[in-house]
Each structure stands twice: as structure tokens, then as C-alpha cells.
Design a protein around this motif. Structure first.
Motif, PDB file in Angstrom:
ATOM      1  N   UNK A   1       1.016  -1.581   0.118  1.00  0.00           N
ATOM      2  CA  UNK A   1       0.084   0.191  -0.125  1.00  0.00           C
ATOM      3  C   UNK A   1       0.716   1.342  -0.224  1.00  0.00           C
ATOM      4  N   UNK A   2       1.875   1.499   0.843  1.00  0.00           N
ATOM      5  CA  UNK A   2       2.812   2.299   0.927  1.00  0.00           C
ATOM      6  C   UNK A   2       3.463   2.646  -0.638  1.00  0.00           C
ATOM      7  N   UNK A   3       3.646   1.861  -1.330  1.00  0.00           N
ATOM      8  CA  UNK A   3       4.518   1.865  -2.409  1.00  0.00           C
ATOM      9  C   UNK A   3       3.667   2.555  -3.296  1.00  0.00           C
TER      10      UNK A   3
ATOM     11  N   UNK B   1       4.250   5.902  -5.316  1.00  0.00           N
ATOM     12  CA  UNK B   1       4.062   6.497  -7.008  1.00  0.00           C
ATOM     13  C   UNK B   1       2.712   7.228  -7.040  1.00  0.00           C
ATOM     14  N   UNK B   2       1.800   7.530  -6.334  1.00  0.00           N
ATOM     15  CA  UNK B   2       0.910   8.441  -6.776  1.00  0.00           C
ATOM     16  C   UNK B   2       1.895   9.140  -6.016  1.00  0.00           C
ATOM     17  N   UNK B   3       1.930   9.621  -5.385  1.00  0.00           N
ATOM     18  CA  UNK B   3       2.704  11.209  -4.725  1.00  0.00           C
ATOM     19  C   UNK B   3       3.739  11.830  -5.531  1.00  0.00           C
ATOM     20  N   UNK B   4       4.544  10.285  -6.287  1.00  0.00           N
ATOM     21  CA  UNK B   4       5.721  10.931  -7.167  1.00  0.00           C
ATOM     22  C   UNK B   4       4.987  11.776  -8.598  1.00  0.00           C
ATOM     23  N   UNK B   5       4.242  10.820  -8.658  1.00  0.00           N
ATOM     24  CA  UNK B   5       3.259  11.723 -10.220  1.00  0.00           C
ATOM     25  C   UNK B   5       2.223  13.553  -9.863  1.00  0.00           C
TER      26      UNK B   5
ATOM     27  N   UNK C   1      12.165  -0.882   3.182  1.00  0.00           N
ATOM     28  CA  UNK C   1      12.791  -1.715   2.488  1.00  0.00           C
ATOM     29  C   UNK C   1      11.109  -1.589   1.832  1.00  0.00           C
ATOM     30  N   UNK C   2      11.105  -1.455   0.107  1.00  0.00           N
ATOM     31  CA  UNK C   2      10.924  -1.107  -0.690  1.00  0.00           C
ATOM     32  C   UNK C   2      10.821  -2.260  -0.911  1.00  0.00           C
ATOM     33  N   UNK C   3       8.644  -2.992  -1.794  1.00  0.00           N
ATOM     34  CA  UNK C   3       9.305  -4.267  -3.033  1.00  0.00           C
ATOM     35  C   UNK C   3       9.818  -3.332  -4.402  1.00  0.00           C
ATOM     36  N   UNK C   4      11.498  -4.023  -4.445  1.00  0.00           N
ATOM     37  CA  UNK C   4      11.793  -3.624  -6.024  1.00  0.00           C
ATOM     38  C   UNK C   4      10.878  -4.075  -7.611  1.00  0.00           C
TER      39      UNK C   4
ATOM     40  N   UNK D   1       4.743  10.219   6.209  1.00  0.00           N
ATOM     41  CA  UNK D   1       4.065   8.766   6.273  1.00  0.00           C
ATOM     42  C   UNK D   1       4.459   7.318   6.323  1.00  0.00           C
ATOM     43  N   UNK D   2       5.367   7.592   7.548  1.00  0.00           N
ATOM     44  CA  UNK D   2       6.429   6.104   7.933  1.00  0.00           C
ATOM     45  C   UNK D   2       6.464   6.365   9.097  1.00  0.00           C
TER      46      UNK D   2
END
Length: 351
Positions: free
Chosen positions: A3-5, A9-13, A177-180, A122-123
Motif C-alpha cells: 500500500x505504501x508503494x 508512486x501516486x505521490x511522485x506523480x 524496505x520497499x518491494x523492487x 507517511x512512515x
């Protein structure tokens, strides 16, 4: 973390990035060998920092051992015009698209910092981050490939199926640790467009660059006189070179830059060489305030302008060259003297 990832990604956009992918610092095992070969051949020229910091550039994990993920970001700067058109007008100067307005380092870094602050909020306050954009010993292009932003094409630059060649890249290292994401694969196929268009044959082989022959390096990083045999090949390129980027077929998918400060200033798309030759130091600083061009200084820029004048074949530019033959800076004086002689030679050939 899934969910964080997604939220990341949405925040990056939202922050203005067009591409956002994840890799790990150790996902570029090919870098040390490739970097060692590049340095061993002396292909870095005068860029001594590449050798001095090779232990970090060759191993991103060593740069910050605590980092567990790298967030790779891409932002479009696709031009609205054809950057190759100016090459047909020798009395005008060709400036690399990325330098035709504001310095991208400042703009991208601000976006990276905002996104990094969002990630901490967020974390946890215990989340540590470091942001980089082309100013630290980070192998950004291999990391971009590992994260899936694109692949390193035969011209060694990053190419995206969604953005073509026209995008800036930046990175956020974090202890999270974020899923690559999956790495991108090569989509160049048999195409050689970028290799064949290079004016100075700066590619010894596909996927290899000899910076000592690259016009971007010669006009920006190289100080002192440029080798005479290369000057004539530079044409009217006075800051950088976009030839290998501009001919990439993947540019048909490129997206127009959303950031208006990347849109070209009208006075920098094809500036008259005669006007640029008149700039003193104060005028140079004023004209290029906020531009990456400012960092090379007036004398190096004038050197480039004089080489272009010499290549122009335009006798109308003779006075522009002659006024600098006794310049205090020996490199500028040498460039002016070369330009004057080259114009004289061109005039004789026309007789």
C-alpha cells in the motif's frame, strides 16, 4: 508495504515526476567492471572525480550501507521543437535542450526533497533518506535500468518506452524496505541511429562512450583548448550535443514536459553567434542566470562560440572573431585566432 508503494508512486506523480520505480542499491553488479574498463582506457578525460570516487560510483551500496531501497524518478523535458534544425544554420548557436531554460538540478532536487519529506511523514521519523540528482557518485543510469525506468541504449543514455530519451533522473535512497520493480530489458535491437549520427565518432562500440570525443564533454567539462582535429567536427554546437538523443526512434512515445521551466527560452533555441561573442563577463552572468550554462563560465563558453564562428564559413562573423584574438585568456585567444584563420581559408576556397 504494498500500500505504501502504491501511495508513493501516486505521490511522485503528484510532485511532477513522470516515472517512479524501485530497485535496491546492490542491483547493479555490472557497474564496477564497466566503470573500471572506462577509466582504464582513460575515456573519462579530465573528469577526475569519476576516478577519485569510483569506489562509490561502482558500488551504490557502499555510498550509504544502511540504505535498503532506491526510489528512481524520471521527469520529462521533451522539446517542442526539433533540436537538430539549428545545425543547418551555421551562424546560429546550438545549445543542448536541457540547458535552454532553468537548471534542472535545482528543480528536480526540490521535487525529490518534497517526496522524501512525504515518505518520512507517511512512515516514521526513524525513516532515513538521501536525495541525489547528478551531483554525487551515484550510477544513476544503471540504477534507472535496474528499477525499470528504461534501459541504457547504445549511446549509453537511458531510454524509456514511455518517454524516449528526453527525461531527467533523480534518486532517493532510503532505509525502508520497499518491494523492487523488475529491471528493464534492452529494446535497441539492430538500430544504430545514435551511433551513426555522432559527429565525432565518440562511440568506440555500441554501449561504449569515449567522453574525450563527445561534444557534450568537450563543450562543458573540458577546460583549455580542444584538439584542433575535433574543433571542425563540433559545428555550431556551443553547449552540449543532442544528436544521439534526438534521433532515437523511441522518442515517438515521448511526453511533452509538464514543467514550463523546462520549455525553451526563445533566445536560447538558436541564438546568433555574433551576439554571444559580444558578451562580457557581467552580461554572460546576467543572460545565463539560473541556467546550467552559467557554471562553465564566460571564457569557456566564448571558446565554444569562437569554434562555432570558425566553422560557420560566414565572413560576416570575421569581426566577431577578430575582437578576441588578443584576449587575456589564452584559450579564448587561441580559439579566436583559429576562427579567423578558418574563415580566411573558407573564403579562399570560395574564390
Amino acid at each position: 508495504m504494498v500500500e505504501l508503494k502504491s501511495k508513493l508512486i501516486a505521490q511522485a506523480h503528484t510532485e511532477g515526476f513522470d516515472l517512479a520505480r524501485i530497485c535496491r542499491p546492490w542491483d547493479v553488479p555490472q557497474v564496477p567492471e564497466r566503470l573500471a574498463a572506462f577509466l582504464g582506457e582513460g575515456r573519462h578525460g579530465q573528469m577526475g572525480w569519476l576516478a577519485e570516487r569510483s569506489h562509490w560510483r561502482g558500488d551504490p551500496a557502499a555510498l550509504w550501507p544502511e540504505a535498503r531501497s532506491v526510489i528512481m524518478l524520471g521527469e520529462s523535458y521533451t522539446p517542442e521543437h526539433d533540436p537538430l534544425e539549428v545545425l543547418d544554420w551555421p551562424e546560429l548557436g546550438a545549445i543542448s535542450v536541457y540547458a535552454q531554460n532553468k537548471d534542472y538540478h535545482d528543480l528536480v532536487k526540490k521535487r525529490l526533497k518534497r517526496l522524501a519529506r512525504w515518505l518520512i511523514a507517511e512512515t516514521s521519523d526513524d525513516t532515513a533518506v538521501k536525495v541525489f540528482v547528478d551531483t554525487a557518485p551515484v550510477p544513476e543510469k544503471p540504477l534507472g535500468e535496474a528499477a525499470g525506468l528504461g534501459w541504457q541504449g547504445k549511446h549509453t543514455n537511458l531510454v524509456s518506452r514511455d518517454m524516449g530519451s528526453w527525461f531527467f533522473i533523480g534518486s532517493i535512497f532510503t532505509t525502508l524496505e520497499i518491494e523492487p520493480d523488475a529491471a528493464e530489458i534492452d529494446h535497441c535491437g539492430s538500430c544504430r541511429a545514435c551511433l551513426d549520427i555522432c559527429p565525432t565518432n565518440a562511440f568506440p562500440a555500441p554501449y561504449q562512450l569515449d567522453a574525450r570525443r563527445c561534444i557534450s564533454y568537450l563543450t562543458i567539462e573540458h577546460h583549455g583548448p580542444v584538439a584542433p582535429e575535433l574543433r571542425a567536427l563540433m559545428g555550431n554546437r556551443i553547449y552540449g550535443c543532442d544528436d544521439c538523443l534526438a534521433v532515437c526512434p523511441w522518442n515517438k512515445f515521448a511526453q511533452e514536459a509538464r514543467e514550463v521551466r523546462y520549455h525553451a527560452r526563445s533566445d536560447l533555441v538558436a541564438p546568433p553567434l555574433a551576439e554571444l561573442a559580444e558578451l562580457d563577463d557581467a552580461a554572460f552572468r546576467t543572460k545565463f542566470s539560473g541556467s546550467p550554462i552559467k557554471r562553465i563560465g564566460r571564457d569557456r563558453f566564448l571558446r565554444n562560440v569562437l569554434y562555432a564562428i570558425g566553422n560557420s564559413g560566414r565572413m560576416s562573423l570575421m569581426d566577431s572573431a577578430r575582437q578576441h584574438v588578443d584576449a587575456p585568456d589564452p584559450t579564448v585567444a587561441d580559439a579566436a585566432q583559429w576562427a579567423v584563420q578558418r574563415l580566411k581559408d573558407a573564403a579562399k576556397e570560395m574564390e
